[in-house]
Design a protein around this motif. Structure first.
Motif, PDB file in Angstrom:
ATOM      1  N   ARG A   1       0.804  -1.223   0.000  1.00  0.00           N
ATOM      2  CA  ARG A   1       0.000   0.000   0.000  1.00  0.00           C
ATOM      3  C   ARG A   1       0.841   1.280   0.000  1.00  0.00           C
ATOM      4  N   ASP A   2       1.888   1.355   0.780  1.00  0.00           N
ATOM      5  CA  ASP A   2       2.676   2.578   0.901  1.00  0.00           C
ATOM      6  C   ASP A   2       3.995   2.531   0.138  1.00  0.00           C
ATOM      7  N   ALA A   3       4.198   1.517  -0.671  1.00  0.00           N
ATOM      8  CA  ALA A   3       5.474   1.343  -1.366  1.00  0.00           C
ATOM      9  C   ALA A   3       5.476   2.017  -2.739  1.00  0.00           C
ATOM     10  N   GLU A   4       6.667   2.426  -3.169  1.00  0.00           N
ATOM     11  CA  GLU A   4       6.818   2.931  -4.530  1.00  0.00           C
ATOM     12  C   GLU A   4       6.763   1.750  -5.487  1.00  0.00           C
ATOM     13  N   VAL A   5       6.258   2.008  -6.686  1.00  0.00           N
ATOM     14  CA  VAL A   5       6.055   0.961  -7.669  1.00  0.00           C
ATOM     15  C   VAL A   5       6.343   1.533  -9.061  1.00  0.00           C
ATOM     16  N   ARG A   6       6.711   0.680  -9.969  1.00  0.00           N
ATOM     17  CA  ARG A   6       6.848   1.068 -11.377  1.00  0.00           C
ATOM     18  C   ARG A   6       5.854   0.262 -12.189  1.00  0.00           C
ATOM     19  N   PHE A   7       5.465   0.820 -13.328  1.00  0.00           N
ATOM     20  CA  PHE A   7       4.593   0.124 -14.263  1.00  0.00           C
ATOM     21  C   PHE A   7       5.326   0.033 -15.593  1.00  0.00           C
TER      22      PHE A   7
END
Length: 129
Positions: A62-68
Motif C-alpha cells: 500500500r505505501d510502497a513505490e512501484v513502477r509500471f
C-alpha cells in the motif's frame, strides 16, 4: 480485496471515463518519448492496455513505490518536467521511457483501501500448517 502481485499484468482504468491507460510505438507530443493515452470503452480495450507491476517483494504494498512497465513495448510509465500549454495549461506529460529512473516511480496517494482476503492473510502470516 485481491492483492496485486509484483510481476502481475494489470490494467489501469480511469474511473470517470472508463478508458484504460494505453501505449503504443508513437512519439509523445512534448518529450518525444513513447506516447501514453487513454483507450477503450467501459474498461474494455486491447493488449496495449496491459502494464506489469514492478515492485519489491511478493505483493504491491500500500505505501510502497512501484513502477509500471508496458507489457508490449517494455517502456516504464513516466512523468518529467514537460508541461502542456493550451487547452490543458500546466498539466505534465505522462509518457513511456525506455530506461528506469526516478521519473518512473509511482506511489498511491489516495483511493480505496480494501482489507486483504483471508487467503492473503494466511499466506502472509502462516509459513506452514
Amino acid at each position: 480485496g485481491t492483492p496485486v502481485r509484483c510481476g502481475q499484468a494489470i490494467r489501469l482504468t480511469h474511473l470517470g471515463t472508463g478508458r484504460n491507460l494505453h501505449s503504443h510505438r508513437f512519439a509523445s507530443p512534448l518529450s518525444g518519448n513513447q506516447e501514453v493515452s487513454a483507450f477503450g470503452e467501459a474498461g474494455e480495450g486491447d493488449y496495449l492496455d496491459d502494464w506489469t507491476v514492478v515492485c519489491g517483494g511478493t505483493y504491491w504494498a500500500r505505501d510502497a513505490e512501484v513502477r509500471f512497465q508496458h507489457a508490449s513495448t517494455d517502456v516504464f510509465l513516466s512523468v518529467t518536467g514537460e508541461q502542456y500549454g493550451r487547452p490543458i495549461q500546466g498539466q505534465k506529460e505522462v509518457h513511456g521511457m525506455a530506461a528506469s529512473s526516478q521519473n518512473n516511480y509511482w506511489k498511491v496517494m489516495e483511493g480505496i483501501f480494501m482489507q486483504p482476503s483471508e487467503v492473503f492473510r494466511a499466506e502472509r502470516y502462516h509459513a506452514e500448517l
